[in-house]
Write an enzyme that holds these catalytic residues in place. Sequence first.
Site, PDB file in Angstrom:
ATOM      1  CB  CYS A   2      42.076  41.526  36.095  1.00  8.94           C
ATOM      2  SG  CYS A   2      43.137  40.358  35.270  1.00  8.94           S
ATOM      3  NE  ARG A  27      39.603  42.944  41.234  1.00  4.61           N
ATOM      4  CZ  ARG A  27      38.623  42.209  41.737  1.00  4.61           C
ATOM      5  NH1 ARG A  27      38.250  42.413  42.981  1.00  4.61           N
ATOM      6  NH2 ARG A  27      38.023  41.296  41.023  1.00  4.61           N
ATOM      7  CD1 TRP A  74      47.740  38.000  39.968  1.00  2.94           C
ATOM      8  CD2 TRP A  74      46.517  36.462  38.912  1.00  2.94           C
ATOM      9  NE1 TRP A  74      48.058  36.773  40.497  1.00  2.94           N
ATOM     10  CE2 TRP A  74      47.319  35.813  39.869  1.00  2.94           C
ATOM     11  CE3 TRP A  74      45.659  35.692  38.128  1.00  2.94           C
ATOM     12  CZ2 TRP A  74      47.303  34.446  40.078  1.00  2.94           C
ATOM     13  CZ3 TRP A  74      45.638  34.323  38.324  1.00  2.94           C
ATOM     14  CH2 TRP A  74      46.447  33.704  39.297  1.00  2.94           C
ATOM     15  CG  ASN A 100      38.150  40.669  36.878  1.00  2.00           C
ATOM     16  OD1 ASN A 100      38.955  39.756  36.941  1.00  2.00           O
ATOM     17  ND2 ASN A 100      37.361  40.985  37.880  1.00  2.00           N
ATOM     18  N   GLY A 101      38.384  38.300  34.348  1.00  3.99           N
ATOM     19  CA  GLY A 101      37.764  36.972  34.295  1.00  3.99           C
ATOM     20  C   GLY A 101      38.520  36.093  33.326  1.00  3.99           C
ATOM     21  CD  GLU A 489      45.482  33.157  58.570  1.00  6.16           C
ATOM     22  OE1 GLU A 489      45.277  32.236  57.775  1.00  6.16           O
ATOM     23  OE2 GLU A 489      45.545  34.346  58.184  1.00  6.16           O
ATOM     24  CE  LYS A 493      47.924  35.867  56.356  1.00  9.57           C
ATOM     25  NZ  LYS A 493      46.527  35.902  56.112  1.00  9.57           N
ATOM     26  CD  GLU A 496      49.071  35.415  52.552  1.00 11.75           C
ATOM     27  OE1 GLU A 496      48.420  35.446  53.598  1.00 11.75           O
ATOM     28  OE2 GLU A 496      48.545  35.475  51.449  1.00 11.75           O
ATOM     29  CG  HIS A 512      52.706  10.404  64.548  1.00 10.83           C
ATOM     30  ND1 HIS A 512      52.737   9.108  64.995  1.00 10.83           N
ATOM     31  CD2 HIS A 512      52.068  11.112  65.529  1.00 10.83           C
ATOM     32  CE1 HIS A 512      52.129   9.012  66.160  1.00 10.83           C
ATOM     33  NE2 HIS A 512      51.721  10.232  66.511  1.00 10.83           N
TER      34      HIS A 512
HETATM   35  C1  F6R Z   1      45.543  34.877  52.582  1.00  8.64           C
HETATM   36  C2  F6R Z   1      44.336  35.229  51.853  1.00  8.64           C
HETATM   37  C3  F6R Z   1      43.698  34.173  51.024  1.00  8.64           C
HETATM   38  C4  F6R Z   1      42.163  34.344  51.065  1.00  8.64           C
HETATM   39  C5  F6R Z   1      41.510  33.369  50.091  1.00  8.64           C
HETATM   40  C6  F6R Z   1      39.995  33.458  50.127  1.00  8.64           C
HETATM   41  O1  F6R Z   1      46.009  35.945  53.353  1.00  8.64           O
HETATM   42  O2  F6R Z   1      43.894  36.343  51.885  1.00  8.64           O
HETATM   43  O3  F6R Z   1      44.072  32.898  51.434  1.00  8.64           O
HETATM   44  O4  F6R Z   1      41.716  34.126  52.363  1.00  8.64           O
HETATM   45  O5  F6R Z   1      41.957  33.639  48.787  1.00  8.64           O
HETATM   46  O6  F6R Z   1      39.556  34.734  49.796  1.00  8.64           O
HETATM   47  P1  F6R Z   1      38.090  35.213  50.140  1.00  8.64           P
HETATM   48  O7  F6R Z   1      37.980  35.277  51.621  1.00  8.64           O
HETATM   49  O8  F6R Z   1      37.961  36.559  49.493  1.00  8.64           O
HETATM   50  O9  F6R Z   1      37.161  34.187  49.559  1.00  8.64           O
END
Ligand code: F6R
Length: 614
Positions: A2, A27, A74, A100-101, A489, A493, A496, A512
């Site tokens: 949010c 957000r 969100w 937000n929260g 990583e 990527k 997502e 394995h």
């Molecule tokens: C993936 C991504 C997330 C953040 C994770 C932590 O591309 O961006 O996996 O890395 O939510 O976020 P931060 O670094 O803001 O604590």
Amino acid sequence: MCGIVGYIGNQKAKEILINGLKSLEYRGYDSAGIATIENNKIDMVKEKGRVANLEASPEIGKLTGTIGIAHTRWATHGKPSKENSHPHMDNSNTFAVVHNGIIENYADLRKFLTDNGYSFISQTDTEVVPNLVHYYFSNDKSENTLNKFLTAVRKAVSDLKGSYALEIISSLFPDVIIVVRKDSPLVIGKGNGENFIASDIPAVLRYTKDFYLLDDNEFAVIYKDKINFYDSSLEPHNKEIKNIEWDASSAEKDGYEDYMLKEINEQPTAIRETIGSRFRLGEPCSFDDIDITKSYLESLNKIFIVACGTAMHAGLVGKAIIEKLCRIPTEVDIASEFRYRDPIIDEKTLCIFVSQSGETADTLAALRLSKSKGAKTLAVSNVIGSTITREADYTIYTHAGPEIAVASTKAYTSQVCLLAILGIYFAELLGSYPKVKLEELKSDILDLPSKIESVLDNTEKIKEFADKVYTQKDMFFLGRGTDYDVALEGSLKLKEISYIHSEAYAAGELKHGPIALIENGVTVIGIITNEKLVEKTISNLQEVITRGAKTFIITNQVLPNNNFSYCLNIPATNELISPILSVIPLQLLSYYISKNKGLDVDKPRNLAKSVTVE
Ligand code: F6R
């Protein structure tokens, strides 16, 4: 999770609020809304979906006020819908709130209010807040003063359990916005005869560079020409203003089609800025911001690196670097696991928290737990003044500039770079690694920006590969050592932003179990940057080729003749920092696969950038 924006001044609030919401969409983006005040009446417009839907709403013209609050959501409580989107009002339409929260005890509060005659329109946790403010305000029989409004807000907030950044307006007080926060971010931008509120600085950076960073349990009453700050007992106090040096254009797309592509291409600059003046060849590294001593490092029995998602993947590389250079046992943990597993921590443990946003709820909770057990805490973050940086004993910043795309790219490479410099700094203090080798590593770090540029020169080649594989259902990423960290990583990527199922495996682990999944035509991405492990990884890749896999290899080694489908050469560097180069083709691959599939690269489904809820 949010985004909230607020404006008070002489301009129409609506345009400024919509601009702010657009830059906060990372957000959350399942619904959006605005409330403004005009002629002592609150006008509100809300729409399901993106901010663009709100902007196009036939009702938007009715928002003519010069004071307003806005929200992009969100969903946590209640599905994405017009009713559940913010702002929310009390039953008498006197108070409007954006939040937000998460209000954890909202069910109890809702029952209390229902028992007192209040009714609810939405399924959200937030709707209790304006009604609680109304409850306390209307039960106070004194004259209607601003102090009475502020006191009602304070009483309402003291009933809340959970996290919140709140903006509250009232038709009875059309000249002020009241804000308060706890465990959710909120900044106030000071203008000339106007003031701005936002979840983060970039959202209003085009209007001002002077910011107040609100603290937990701190209240602010914001007028167009002044801002008054109060502590949790409503005692007034002065607050220091911070001038933010970021360039406003760094928060814009700058001609790129998407933020993600822009941020991938910004990596040479992000690394240059992160190195900054932290070292020069022939001189020891310096971190002015931390006073860690040799004797403290010698007293340590363990380092923890704790983070989530991509930041955790950066932590894995950090572990390899610190263990190699400093020989201090280093454990990496996922913050959401760490916080509930009773980790062994004491004053001889250094806990490092890696977080781009500095607001991730699990990482913050893990930090608090570590502090409570006597450990020293060090934050690695990209956002100045974020909650994690304010609570950690020490903070070192990546200087990647604002990262807007939900998928993290330049923050990851900057985090790895900063952890490498930190590792060198520790090793220099400890004398734990040959000086000449540390100098070689420094020289390799200094060469990174130009080497990243040469990886980016291969963008067309990676795009061609993406064109060939974007219809795949599954992909596999293989590597050993830090190449395995990059495989994790790359796989994240891809998942997502392209919604393709993928798995990352340590290459030697394949046989394995997971090799059972390899069949004709499956794509396997291999990363090979560690000279000592070349032959081992190649053998594992041959095993998948034999079973019909198509292989895409990213390497900085001279490979023997082979039968790989594609091979992309990247510049050679020290294996400890090679993830900073080898991840870039993987970022670009995910990006172009997502584009080929016609997806929204910057705002993938179900995700939000700053995960401020558990
Ligand atoms: C993936 C991504 C997330 C953040 C994770 C932590 O591309 O961006 O996996 O890395 O939510 O976020 P931060 O670094 O803001 O604590």
